[in-house]
Design a protein around this motif. Structure first.
Motif, PDB file in Angstrom:
ATOM      1  N   ALA A 144       6.882  32.689   8.844  1.00  0.00           N
ATOM      2  CA  ALA A 144       6.320  33.806   8.080  1.00  0.00           C
ATOM      3  C   ALA A 144       4.803  33.698   7.986  1.00  0.00           C
ATOM      4  O   ALA A 144       4.082  34.693   8.118  1.00  0.00           O
ATOM      5  N   LEU A 145       4.292  32.475   7.774  1.00  0.00           N
ATOM      6  CA  LEU A 145       2.852  32.274   7.714  1.00  0.00           C
ATOM      7  C   LEU A 145       2.189  32.595   9.045  1.00  0.00           C
ATOM      8  O   LEU A 145       1.123  33.208   9.108  1.00  0.00           O
ATOM      9  N   GLU A 183      -8.311  36.093  13.987  1.00  0.00           N
ATOM     10  CA  GLU A 183      -9.532  35.460  14.464  1.00  0.00           C
ATOM     11  C   GLU A 183      -9.438  33.936  14.404  1.00  0.00           C
ATOM     12  O   GLU A 183      -8.851  33.371  13.491  1.00  0.00           O
ATOM     13  N   ALA A 184     -10.014  33.302  15.427  1.00  0.00           N
ATOM     14  CA  ALA A 184     -10.089  31.847  15.460  1.00  0.00           C
ATOM     15  C   ALA A 184     -11.265  31.403  14.592  1.00  0.00           C
ATOM     16  O   ALA A 184     -12.354  31.976  14.667  1.00  0.00           O
ATOM     17  N   THR A 185     -11.037  30.390  13.769  1.00  0.00           N
ATOM     18  CA  THR A 185     -12.098  29.946  12.873  1.00  0.00           C
ATOM     19  C   THR A 185     -11.862  28.507  12.460  1.00  0.00           C
ATOM     20  O   THR A 185     -10.806  27.930  12.712  1.00  0.00           O
ATOM     21  N   LEU A 186     -12.863  27.918  11.819  1.00  0.00           N
ATOM     22  CA  LEU A 186     -12.792  26.545  11.324  1.00  0.00           C
ATOM     23  C   LEU A 186     -12.800  26.569   9.808  1.00  0.00           C
ATOM     24  O   LEU A 186     -13.658  27.200   9.196  1.00  0.00           O
ATOM     25  N   HIS A 239      -0.668  28.096  11.684  1.00  0.00           N
ATOM     26  CA  HIS A 239      -1.921  28.836  11.877  1.00  0.00           C
ATOM     27  C   HIS A 239      -2.680  28.257  13.067  1.00  0.00           C
ATOM     28  O   HIS A 239      -3.698  27.579  12.897  1.00  0.00           O
ATOM     29  N   PRO A 240      -2.209  28.499  14.270  1.00  0.00           N
ATOM     30  CA  PRO A 240      -2.837  27.907  15.449  1.00  0.00           C
ATOM     31  C   PRO A 240      -4.275  28.367  15.675  1.00  0.00           C
ATOM     32  O   PRO A 240      -5.024  27.705  16.410  1.00  0.00           O
ATOM     33  N   ASN A 241      -4.671  29.484  15.061  1.00  0.00           N
ATOM     34  CA  ASN A 241      -6.054  29.952  15.217  1.00  0.00           C
ATOM     35  C   ASN A 241      -7.021  29.303  14.239  1.00  0.00           C
ATOM     36  O   ASN A 241      -8.224  29.557  14.297  1.00  0.00           O
ATOM     37  N   CYS A 242      -6.500  28.473  13.347  1.00  0.00           N
ATOM     38  CA  CYS A 242      -7.346  27.842  12.331  1.00  0.00           C
ATOM     39  C   CYS A 242      -7.486  26.350  12.613  1.00  0.00           C
ATOM     40  O   CYS A 242      -6.517  25.591  12.523  1.00  0.00           O
ATOM     41  N   ASP A 243      -8.685  25.934  12.967  1.00  0.00           N
ATOM     42  CA  ASP A 243      -8.979  24.509  13.109  1.00  0.00           C
ATOM     43  C   ASP A 243      -9.352  23.956  11.740  1.00  0.00           C
ATOM     44  O   ASP A 243     -10.027  24.621  10.946  1.00  0.00           O
ATOM     45  N   PRO A 248     -11.195  33.598   5.643  1.00  0.00           N
ATOM     46  CA  PRO A 248      -9.882  34.228   5.843  1.00  0.00           C
ATOM     47  C   PRO A 248      -8.698  33.296   5.619  1.00  0.00           C
ATOM     48  O   PRO A 248      -7.570  33.757   5.408  1.00  0.00           O
ATOM     49  N   TYR A 249      -8.933  31.983   5.659  1.00  0.00           N
ATOM     50  CA  TYR A 249      -7.813  31.043   5.511  1.00  0.00           C
ATOM     51  C   TYR A 249      -7.857  30.250   4.207  1.00  0.00           C
ATOM     52  O   TYR A 249      -6.928  29.492   3.925  1.00  0.00           O
ATOM     53  N   ALA A 250      -8.903  30.394   3.418  1.00  0.00           N
ATOM     54  CA  ALA A 250      -9.046  29.540   2.236  1.00  0.00           C
ATOM     55  C   ALA A 250      -7.894  29.719   1.252  1.00  0.00           C
ATOM     56  O   ALA A 250      -7.250  28.745   0.844  1.00  0.00           O
TER      57      ALA A 250
END
Length: 278
Positions: free
Chosen positions: A68-69, A76-79, A104-108, A250-252
């Protein structure tokens, strides 16, 4: 039901009757052709088959959450740069980070462990996006509370007039001040035997019998002894999240929600397997 400690609590949590839950368990056992619970007039406990089944069920639910996550994650890819006060880091933090990364493979992820006092300036200067630390920072959102406890081994002939050897982290660690203030208030002498620069160093010194310390209960693990009645009760501590002011990563918030959810799951799984009778 296992996590809640009994049929009554489970029924209340999911807004069903106890009889409805009992019927569902009976249907599941019939479908599997295996007995999952041993019941008598006083208690209910998982059978060997029940323990096997629930371990698979938890993994399935875990994967469902990750799916689901992943579907709802930003494109967008981001750190995401995270700072964590090591004295409040949950056990198996590396496992939680791996689960978040899979979902979340796009989040390093970039992780820094350290003292809260060292992490807050990095957040203010834009070197970190998110910090997890105690309540000593300003304008944090409290995520959960837990008790502080004394840990270590007192001498067998300990008397309140004896000076206690303390193992603590450097100032401005809030646990250091709590230990000093608590002992001073009751007139118990103390001396700082070891000033350790990390929780791991504190744990090692306590295990070696070099003194006692103050730590959150969740940090004790299985190898650190807890001092229950001899010393005065300590206050609660808390973990708070701090986000860089004026920025919206976006991921915080997703990471914050994920961490709280995982800690809640871990807390429920640590409860006793034996259940209360209906």
């Amino acid at each position: 039901m296992v996590e809640e400690g009994g049929f009554s609590a489970a029924a209340k949590r999911i807004h069903r009757t106890q009889s409805a839950i009992s019927l569902q368990v009976a249907k599941l056992e019939d479908r599997l052709g295996a007995k999952l619970l041993d019941r008598n007039t006083r208690s209910v406990a998982l059978t060997a088959a029940g323990e096997t089944f629930i371990s698979y069920a938890r993994r399935i639910l875990e994967l469902a959450d990750e799916a689901a996550l992943a579907v709802t994650a930003p494109d967008e890819a981001t750190l995401l740069r995270v700072g964590f006060a090591d004295y409040l880091a949950p056990q198996h933090l590396h496992t939680l980070l791996a689960r978040f990364r899979r979902a979340h493979p796009n989040c390093d992820l970039s992780l820094i462990l350290g003292m809260g006092a060292d992490l807050f300036p990095k957040l203010k200067n834009g070197e970190l996006d998110l910090v997890f630390a105690g309540p000593e920072g300003n304008k944090g959102d409290i995520l959960w509370d837990e008790p502080l406890v004394w840990t270590g081994t007192l001498p067998a002939d300990y008397q309140p007039s004896q000076a206690l050897d303390l193992v603590l982290m450097p100032s401005p660690c809030c646990y250091r001040k709590i230990a000093f203030d608590t002992l001073t208030k009751i007139g118990t002498p103390w001396k700082l035997a070891i000033e350790a620069n990390s929780v791991h160093a504190v744990q090692s010194a306590v295990r070696a019998g070099l003194g006692i310390s103050v730590l959150p209960r969740s940090v004790l693990g299985d190898k650190l002894p807890r001092i229950n009645d001899t010393l005065p009760k300590l206050p609660q501590t808390s973990l708070a999240s701090y986000v860089a002011r004026g920025t919206t990563h976006p991921y915080a918030q997703r990471f914050i929600d994920f961490l709280v959810s995982c800690v809640n799951e871990s807390s429920m799984e640590s409860r006793r397997v034996k259940l209360k009778a209906i």
